[in-house]
Design an enzyme around this catalytic site. Structure first.
Site, PDB file in Angstrom:
ATOM      1  N   LYS A  42       0.622  -1.057   0.014  1.00  0.00           N
ATOM      2  CA  LYS A  42      -0.236  -0.019  -0.090  1.00  0.00           C
ATOM      3  C   LYS A  42       0.815   1.299   0.002  1.00  0.00           C
ATOM      4  O   LYS A  42       0.644   2.360  -0.415  1.00  0.00           O
ATOM      5  CB  LYS A  42      -0.902   0.210   1.228  1.00  0.00           C
ATOM      6  CG  LYS A  42      -2.006  -1.262   1.290  1.00  0.00           C
ATOM      7  CD  LYS A  42      -2.561  -1.157   2.509  1.00  0.00           C
ATOM      8  CE  LYS A  42      -3.655  -2.471   2.817  1.00  0.00           C
ATOM      9  NZ  LYS A  42      -4.147  -2.336   4.172  1.00  0.00           N
ATOM     10  N   GLU A  98       8.078   2.596  -5.606  1.00  0.00           N
ATOM     11  CA  GLU A  98       8.062   2.280  -3.966  1.00  0.00           C
ATOM     12  C   GLU A  98       8.374   3.190  -3.144  1.00  0.00           C
ATOM     13  O   GLU A  98       8.812   4.336  -3.143  1.00  0.00           O
ATOM     14  CB  GLU A  98       9.292   1.087  -4.047  1.00  0.00           C
ATOM     15  CG  GLU A  98       9.494   0.510  -2.494  1.00  0.00           C
ATOM     16  CD  GLU A  98       8.308  -0.248  -2.021  1.00  0.00           C
ATOM     17  OE1 GLU A  98       7.259   0.202  -1.856  1.00  0.00           O
ATOM     18  OE2 GLU A  98       8.616  -1.651  -1.836  1.00  0.00           O
ATOM     19  N   ASP A  99       7.685   2.988  -1.769  1.00  0.00           N
ATOM     20  CA  ASP A  99       7.978   3.998  -0.827  1.00  0.00           C
ATOM     21  C   ASP A  99       9.297   4.114  -0.330  1.00  0.00           C
ATOM     22  O   ASP A  99       9.995   5.200  -0.180  1.00  0.00           O
ATOM     23  CB  ASP A  99       6.957   3.818   0.014  1.00  0.00           C
ATOM     24  CG  ASP A  99       6.582   2.386   0.855  1.00  0.00           C
ATOM     25  OD1 ASP A  99       7.532   1.418   0.524  1.00  0.00           O
ATOM     26  OD2 ASP A  99       5.943   2.133   1.713  1.00  0.00           O
ATOM     27  N   ASP A 102      14.579  -1.009   1.956  1.00  0.00           N
ATOM     28  CA  ASP A 102      15.056  -1.098   3.426  1.00  0.00           C
ATOM     29  C   ASP A 102      16.317  -2.183   3.103  1.00  0.00           C
ATOM     30  O   ASP A 102      17.315  -2.208   2.800  1.00  0.00           O
ATOM     31  CB  ASP A 102      14.045  -1.346   4.258  1.00  0.00           C
ATOM     32  CG  ASP A 102      14.388  -1.626   5.963  1.00  0.00           C
ATOM     33  OD1 ASP A 102      15.340  -0.991   6.174  1.00  0.00           O
ATOM     34  OD2 ASP A 102      13.667  -2.356   6.601  1.00  0.00           O
ATOM     35  N   LYS A 130      17.041   3.631   2.595  1.00  0.00           N
ATOM     36  CA  LYS A 130      17.710   3.423   4.162  1.00  0.00           C
ATOM     37  C   LYS A 130      18.619   2.331   3.920  1.00  0.00           C
ATOM     38  O   LYS A 130      18.568   1.053   4.004  1.00  0.00           O
ATOM     39  CB  LYS A 130      16.529   2.705   4.937  1.00  0.00           C
ATOM     40  CG  LYS A 130      16.527   2.991   6.238  1.00  0.00           C
ATOM     41  CD  LYS A 130      15.822   2.263   7.381  1.00  0.00           C
ATOM     42  CE  LYS A 130      14.368   2.877   7.562  1.00  0.00           C
ATOM     43  NZ  LYS A 130      13.831   2.003   8.266  1.00  0.00           N
ATOM     44  N   PHE A 151      12.831   4.038  12.315  1.00  0.00           N
ATOM     45  CA  PHE A 151      11.329   3.451  12.072  1.00  0.00           C
ATOM     46  C   PHE A 151      10.619   4.732  11.639  1.00  0.00           C
ATOM     47  O   PHE A 151      10.267   5.671  12.556  1.00  0.00           O
ATOM     48  CB  PHE A 151      10.625   2.579  12.786  1.00  0.00           C
ATOM     49  CG  PHE A 151       9.717   1.880  11.900  1.00  0.00           C
ATOM     50  CD1 PHE A 151       9.882   0.802  11.081  1.00  0.00           C
ATOM     51  CD2 PHE A 151       8.513   2.586  12.081  1.00  0.00           C
ATOM     52  CE1 PHE A 151       8.785   0.074  10.618  1.00  0.00           C
ATOM     53  CE2 PHE A 151       7.126   1.684  11.355  1.00  0.00           C
ATOM     54  CZ  PHE A 151       7.428   0.919  10.667  1.00  0.00           C
ATOM     55  N   ARG A 164      -0.132   6.648   7.632  1.00  0.00           N
ATOM     56  CA  ARG A 164       0.299   6.848   5.963  1.00  0.00           C
ATOM     57  C   ARG A 164      -0.114   8.065   5.599  1.00  0.00           C
ATOM     58  O   ARG A 164       0.172   8.678   4.611  1.00  0.00           O
ATOM     59  CB  ARG A 164      -0.608   5.642   5.249  1.00  0.00           C
ATOM     60  CG  ARG A 164      -0.305   4.372   5.434  1.00  0.00           C
ATOM     61  CD  ARG A 164      -0.748   3.080   4.366  1.00  0.00           C
ATOM     62  NE  ARG A 164      -0.838   1.827   4.631  1.00  0.00           N
ATOM     63  CZ  ARG A 164       0.146   1.001   4.583  1.00  0.00           C
ATOM     64  NH1 ARG A 164       1.049   1.589   4.026  1.00  0.00           N
ATOM     65  NH2 ARG A 164      -0.162  -0.129   4.847  1.00  0.00           N
TER      66      ARG A 164
HETATM   67  P1  IMP Z   1      12.685  -4.326   2.188  1.00  0.00           P
HETATM   68  O1  IMP Z   1      11.843  -5.463   1.759  1.00  0.00           O
HETATM   69  O2  IMP Z   1      13.013  -4.508   3.592  1.00  0.00           O
HETATM   70  O3  IMP Z   1      13.387  -3.385   1.622  1.00  0.00           O
HETATM   71  O4  IMP Z   1      11.188  -3.317   2.685  1.00  0.00           O
HETATM   72  C1  IMP Z   1      10.075  -3.605   2.295  1.00  0.00           C
HETATM   73  C2  IMP Z   1       8.863  -2.461   2.890  1.00  0.00           C
HETATM   74  O5  IMP Z   1       8.972  -2.424   4.032  1.00  0.00           O
HETATM   75  C3  IMP Z   1       9.113  -1.017   2.427  1.00  0.00           C
HETATM   76  O6  IMP Z   1       8.690  -0.822   1.156  1.00  0.00           O
HETATM   77  C4  IMP Z   1       8.018  -0.425   3.445  1.00  0.00           C
HETATM   78  O7  IMP Z   1       6.882  -0.485   2.808  1.00  0.00           O
HETATM   79  C5  IMP Z   1       8.501  -1.300   4.587  1.00  0.00           C
HETATM   80  N1  IMP Z   1       9.300  -0.387   5.470  1.00  0.00           N
HETATM   81  C6  IMP Z   1      10.658  -0.726   5.544  1.00  0.00           C
HETATM   82  N2  IMP Z   1      10.961   0.139   6.548  1.00  0.00           N
HETATM   83  C7  IMP Z   1      10.096   0.962   6.959  1.00  0.00           C
HETATM   84  C8  IMP Z   1       9.850   2.041   7.950  1.00  0.00           C
HETATM   85  O8  IMP Z   1      10.832   2.532   8.605  1.00  0.00           O
HETATM   86  N3  IMP Z   1       8.735   2.569   8.482  1.00  0.00           N
HETATM   87  C9  IMP Z   1       7.663   1.743   7.511  1.00  0.00           C
HETATM   88  N4  IMP Z   1       7.575   0.958   6.550  1.00  0.00           N
HETATM   89  C10 IMP Z   1       8.910   0.354   6.415  1.00  0.00           C
HETATM   90 MG    MG Z   2       6.519  -0.729   0.456  1.00  0.00          MG
END
Ligand code: IMP
Ligand code: MG
Length: 176
Positions: A42, A98-99, A102, A130, A151, A164
């Site tokens: 989302k 993507e938002d 991480d 990040k 976070f 959000r």
């Molecule tokens: P990744 O697969 O670890 O790169 O991250 C997947 C998803 O986790 C990101 O697209 C975010 O939607 C969510 N996410 C990661 N870090 C945060 C955070 O600090 N706050 C909120 N959502 C996060």
């Molecule tokens: Mg995401």
């Protein structure tokens, strides 16, 4: 428990400037090409909505929903497709929107999946990055704002489904 806003980390004005910059780069790079933006639900929908309005070339969009987190701040590493896109990727340039990147696990998985569908290209655009938490090597062609290992919520990013709707990106405080 993480539940109160500690500080505004990135203001809406700063986000707006970065989104404009990304939109104009994308408009130049994809000039004359069939581009489809694929927003990752989302969280990615807020960024997608702003980004597409900063793109000045004809562009199509679609949405995909994945789940890699439960109601938790730690990644499970499991990426599940909940809702797939509805278009055929051959003859299209795909840009995943993507938002936040991480660990990189979600996008690594999505990029690999999309490549099997044989688009003309598949690239990534993220609002926030990040890098300190990256677990897999992943190329991100359009990076927005770098964030520290905290976070964050707002501008599409949630904690347990909430926050959000905050227009600024904020850090949540631990209360226990
Ligand atoms: P990744 O697969 O670890 O790169 O991250 C997947 C998803 O986790 C990101 O697209 C975010 O939607 C969510 N996410 C990661 N870090 C945060 C955070 O600090 N706050 C909120 N959502 C996060
Ligand atoms: Mg995401």
């Amino acid at each position: 428990m993480l539940n109160t806003i500690e500080e505004v980390l990135i203001s809406r004005e700063e986000i707006r400037e970065k989104v404009k910059e990304l939109g104009s780069r994308i408009s130049k790079d994809y000039e004359g090409k069939e581009l489809v933006l694929v927003g990752v639900l989302k969280g990615g929908f807020v960024f997608l909505a702003d980004l597409m309005r900063e793109i000045t070339i004809p562009v199509d969009m679609d949405l995909i929903a994945v789940s890699s987190y439960g109601d938790s701040t730690k990644t499970s590493g499991v990426v599940r497709i909940i809702k797939d896109v509805d278009f055929t990727m051959t003859n299209k340039h795909v840009l995943i929107v993507e938002d936040l990147v991480d660990t990189g696990l979600t996008l690594k998985h999505l990029k690999e999946l999309f490549k099997t569908r044989e688009p003309l290209s598949v690239k990534i655009c993220t609002a926030f990055d990040k890098p300190s938490r990256r677990k897999v090597d992943i190329e991100i062609e359009y990076k927005g704002i770098m964030v520290p290992d905290k976070f964050i919520v707002g501008y599409g990013l949630d904690f347990a489904g909430k926050y959000r709707n905050l227009p600024d990106v904020c850090v949540l405080r631990s209360t226990s």
